[in-house]
Design a protein around this motif. Structure first.
Motif, PDB file in Angstrom:
ATOM      1  N   LYS A  40       1.082  -1.123  -0.079  1.00  0.00           N
ATOM      2  CA  LYS A  40      -0.149   0.080   0.015  1.00  0.00           C
ATOM      3  C   LYS A  40       1.157   1.255   0.213  1.00  0.00           C
ATOM      4  N   THR A  41       0.989   1.783  -1.009  1.00  0.00           N
ATOM      5  CA  THR A  41       1.891   3.119  -1.161  1.00  0.00           C
ATOM      6  C   THR A  41       1.414   4.197  -0.544  1.00  0.00           C
ATOM      7  N   LYS A  42       2.318   5.160  -0.162  1.00  0.00           N
ATOM      8  CA  LYS A  42       1.961   6.357   0.762  1.00  0.00           C
ATOM      9  C   LYS A  42       1.046   7.233   0.359  1.00  0.00           C
ATOM     10  N   GLY A  43       0.759   6.954  -1.167  1.00  0.00           N
ATOM     11  CA  GLY A  43      -0.583   7.737  -1.739  1.00  0.00           C
ATOM     12  C   GLY A  43      -1.726   6.893  -1.385  1.00  0.00           C
ATOM     13  N   GLY A  44      -1.768   5.668  -0.780  1.00  0.00           N
ATOM     14  CA  GLY A  44      -2.993   4.849  -0.751  1.00  0.00           C
ATOM     15  C   GLY A  44      -3.206   3.775  -1.774  1.00  0.00           C
ATOM     16  N   GLU A  45      -2.418   3.807  -2.713  1.00  0.00           N
ATOM     17  CA  GLU A  45      -2.481   2.825  -3.837  1.00  0.00           C
ATOM     18  C   GLU A  45      -2.246   1.383  -3.468  1.00  0.00           C
ATOM     19  N   MET A  46      -3.036   0.518  -3.819  1.00  0.00           N
ATOM     20  CA  MET A  46      -2.729  -0.942  -3.658  1.00  0.00           C
ATOM     21  C   MET A  46      -2.237  -1.835  -5.006  1.00  0.00           C
ATOM     22  N   ILE A  47      -0.872  -1.979  -4.636  1.00  0.00           N
ATOM     23  CA  ILE A  47      -0.158  -2.905  -5.873  1.00  0.00           C
ATOM     24  C   ILE A  47      -0.036  -4.359  -5.169  1.00  0.00           C
TER      25      ILE A  47
END
Ligand code: FES
Length: 108
Positions: A40-47
């Motif tokens: 979960k990136t610091k921008g909130g994106e799930m990868i």
């Protein structure tokens, strides 16, 4: 934490709660008989990515302080989206589809 589930296609899917993963964190899991990772990136994106290094197949590690993946074998580095940042890996880490619905994250 994660419960395997069979989808309509017969391919295994994983469903986890979005609350279980904080921004800037990564969780490793088994997927399709191999090692994979959800970040979960610091921008909130799930990868979700294969955790298998595209150089010679070692399993990458998450370096939280630097928000990237590091391969312990020859120092390959990958961004949160799998892009090669440095070292010998010839290709990005393979992406795995992620769907976020309500509070659940479905991988695969
Ligand atoms: Fe990952 Fe060589 S196996 S850098």
């Amino acid at each position: 934490f994660m419960a395997p589930r069979s989808g309509a296609t017969g391919l295994q899917k994983l469903v986890i709660s979005a609350a279980d993963l904080q921004e800037g964190e990564a969780k490793f899991f088994e997927y399709g008989g191999s090692s994979a990772v959800l970040v979960k990136t610091k921008g909130g994106e799930m990868i979700a990515l294969s955790a298998v290094c595209t150089h010679l197949g070692c399993i990458v590690q998450w370096v939280k302080e630097q928000q990237h993946f590091l391969c312990p074998c020859h120092g390959g580095q990958f961004a949160t989206d799998g892009t090669v940042l440095g070292g010998p890996p010839p290709r990005p880490l393979a992406k795995i589809p992620v769907t976020v619905t309500g509070g659940n994250i479905t991988i695969g």
